[in-house]
Design an enzyme around this catalytic site. Sequence first.
Site, mmCIF file in Angstrom:
data_model
loop_
_atom_site.group_PDB
_atom_site.id
_atom_site.type_symbol
_atom_site.label_atom_id
_atom_site.label_comp_id
_atom_site.label_asym_id
_atom_site.label_seq_id
_atom_site.Cartn_x
_atom_site.Cartn_y
_atom_site.Cartn_z
ATOM 1 C CE LYS A 190 19.120 37.120 -39.398
ATOM 2 N NZ LYS A 190 19.628 38.439 -39.087
ATOM 3 C CG ASN A 250 24.860 49.745 -43.115
ATOM 4 O OD1 ASN A 250 23.947 50.378 -43.625
ATOM 5 N ND2 ASN A 250 24.757 49.174 -41.926
ATOM 6 N N PRO A 305 23.938 41.962 -30.904
ATOM 7 C CG PRO A 305 22.467 43.215 -29.600
ATOM 8 C CD PRO A 305 23.901 43.157 -30.055
ATOM 9 C CG ASP A 306 19.795 38.617 -35.572
ATOM 10 O OD1 ASP A 306 18.712 39.221 -35.705
ATOM 11 O OD2 ASP A 306 20.374 38.023 -36.505
ATOM 12 C CB ILE A 307 17.195 43.612 -33.446
ATOM 13 C CG1 ILE A 307 18.416 44.377 -32.926
ATOM 14 C CG2 ILE A 307 15.923 44.226 -32.893
ATOM 15 C CD1 ILE A 307 18.615 45.747 -33.541
ATOM 16 C CG PHE A 355 13.963 44.050 -45.374
ATOM 17 C CD1 PHE A 355 12.819 44.302 -44.638
ATOM 18 C CD2 PHE A 355 14.028 44.525 -46.682
ATOM 19 C CE1 PHE A 355 11.754 45.000 -45.186
ATOM 20 C CE2 PHE A 355 12.969 45.233 -47.240
ATOM 21 C CZ PHE A 355 11.843 45.470 -46.494
ATOM 22 C CE LYS A 379 20.717 36.745 -43.971
ATOM 23 N NZ LYS A 379 21.171 37.917 -44.731
ATOM 24 C CE LYS A 410 41.844 61.521 -34.154
ATOM 25 N NZ LYS A 410 42.521 62.702 -34.628
ATOM 26 C CG ASP A 426 26.155 41.514 -39.419
ATOM 27 O OD1 ASP A 426 24.991 41.409 -38.990
ATOM 28 O OD2 ASP A 426 26.448 41.419 -40.625
HETATM 29 N N1 CTP Z 1 19.098 42.154 -38.230
HETATM 30 C C1 CTP Z 1 18.861 42.485 -36.913
HETATM 31 N N2 CTP Z 1 19.913 42.566 -36.042
HETATM 32 C C2 CTP Z 1 21.171 42.295 -36.454
HETATM 33 C C3 CTP Z 1 21.414 41.947 -37.800
HETATM 34 C C4 CTP Z 1 20.347 41.895 -38.670
HETATM 35 O O1 CTP Z 1 17.724 42.746 -36.542
HETATM 36 N N3 CTP Z 1 22.163 42.378 -35.583
HETATM 37 C C5 CTP Z 1 17.948 42.029 -39.131
HETATM 38 C C6 CTP Z 1 17.877 43.040 -40.250
HETATM 39 O O2 CTP Z 1 17.117 44.163 -39.864
HETATM 40 C C7 CTP Z 1 17.171 42.243 -41.329
HETATM 41 C C8 CTP Z 1 17.620 40.822 -41.085
HETATM 42 O O3 CTP Z 1 18.059 40.779 -39.746
HETATM 43 O O4 CTP Z 1 15.764 42.264 -41.153
HETATM 44 C C9 CTP Z 1 18.709 40.302 -41.949
HETATM 45 O O5 CTP Z 1 19.765 41.204 -42.051
HETATM 46 P P1 CTP Z 1 21.029 40.847 -42.942
HETATM 47 O O6 CTP Z 1 22.029 41.926 -42.790
HETATM 48 O O7 CTP Z 1 20.583 40.459 -44.306
HETATM 49 O O8 CTP Z 1 21.494 39.517 -42.267
HETATM 50 P P2 CTP Z 1 22.557 39.184 -41.215
HETATM 51 O O9 CTP Z 1 21.888 38.602 -40.025
HETATM 52 O O10 CTP Z 1 23.439 40.344 -40.966
HETATM 53 O O11 CTP Z 1 23.318 37.999 -41.930
HETATM 54 P P3 CTP Z 1 24.562 38.030 -42.953
HETATM 55 O O12 CTP Z 1 25.275 39.317 -42.749
HETATM 56 O O13 CTP Z 1 25.326 36.841 -42.541
HETATM 57 O O14 CTP Z 1 23.970 37.904 -44.312
#
Ligand code: CTP
Length: 398
Positions: free
Chosen positions: A342, A208, A304-306, A324, A338, A286, A276
């Site tokens: 979270k 990204n 995983p969502d850290i 963030f 959010k 490849k 995500d």
């Molecule tokens: N984050 C994280 N791990 C992930 C996704 C997000 O730690 N796998 C953290 C980011 O560092 C940020 C927060 O979660 O602090 C929100 O990130 P954002 O991209 O806005 O949210 P998403 O959880 O990806 O939700 P969405 O894409 O549905 O808006």
Amino acid sequence: MLAGKRILLIIGGGIAAFKSLDLIRRLRERGATVVPVLTKAAEEFVTPLSASALSAEKVYRDLFDLTDEAEMGHIELSRAADLVVVAPATADLMGKMAGGLANDLASTLLMATDKPVLIAPAMNVRMWQHPATQRNIATLKEDGILFVGPNEGNMACGEFGLGRMAEPLEIVAAVEAAIADGPLRGKHMLVTSGPTHEPIDPVRYIANRSSGAQGTAIATALSALGAEVTFVTGPADVARPQGVRVVEVQTAREMLAAVQAALPADGAVFAAAVADWRMAKAVDMKIKKDGKGSLPVLEFAENPDILATVSQMKKGRPALVVGFAAETDDVVKNATAKRKRKGCDWIVANDVSPETGIMGGAENAVVVITSDGVEEWPRMGKDQVATRLAAAMVQALE
Ligand code: CTP
């Protein structure tokens, strides 16, 4: 300012050693006491007399100098300092440090010290790139050694590339960051930053537009307030912050592992734009066109969502967890949801629609959402957002 601070400056044997004499001056201008230690090889480049004249201190050179041992043993010498700086840190010195060797005064001091160690590497670009040096760098970073530089540029040997020692004023900035007195002194802060790269196959990846600028500014601001900072970054465009512990990762799963390894922390800021999704199955080769025009179908798995993982830790959760939220619409509503989902304490929300120019840009316009409500900050530089956020974190952690 470095008033009252005592720095043990180990000068290694490299052509950059001449810059270390200027470094002594610069550090002293800011009030620090600098005690120089010269390796045998360093004496080929600078003289003990010039180091002692500039530092106005005794210069230490030999492990077996009994007078020194009587005055101040090497253990004491290494611990009387607030910070040990190695400049230039040669490939040889770094190898000794990584391998735990202690066969001269400099390496013995580095083994004996209980203080933070900051190194300014300097060497030929090929030596820097050599797998042995790269292994040593990884080991030293894991051991918590702080790095400043090296920079890219023309070298004394006529080659071009990474390996030039950081300039004296850059080293001074890293020294200040490493031993800053401030309200966060003694606190460990964790910051994630940058994008993650999720491989599609060995040559392609999903990424990204995050530059890492906001996370880098936050790490710098926290460090300037005296915090010990661990900075876990994906492959970001911007230069890494100085004077903090930098952990480089590529993927979301690596970032999670690095974050877990860095805990415990008093506070954590999750500024990374974590992907995500990753590919459901690792592809080792490849992906090729099949010649019939059929298109590959990419199957994803959720990363995983850290932030959520750390926010919801039952034991050892940092006292303050800041996330963030990158949104393109309904910023406050989405970010408020959010924060709840979270489980973090604060959410710093920003509008990352392309027309705002925020993602990848120098400015940010954020809304900070806490349990107390919503606070809208005016558009300002990412550095200013970082300073203000760090100050707010100080208050919250008091
Ligand atoms: N984050 C994280 N791990 C992930 C996704 C997000 O730690 N796998 C953290 C980011 O560092 C940020 C927060 O979660 O602090 C929100 O990130 P954002 O991209 O806005 O949210 P998403 O959880 O990806 O939700 P969405 O894409 O549905 O808006």
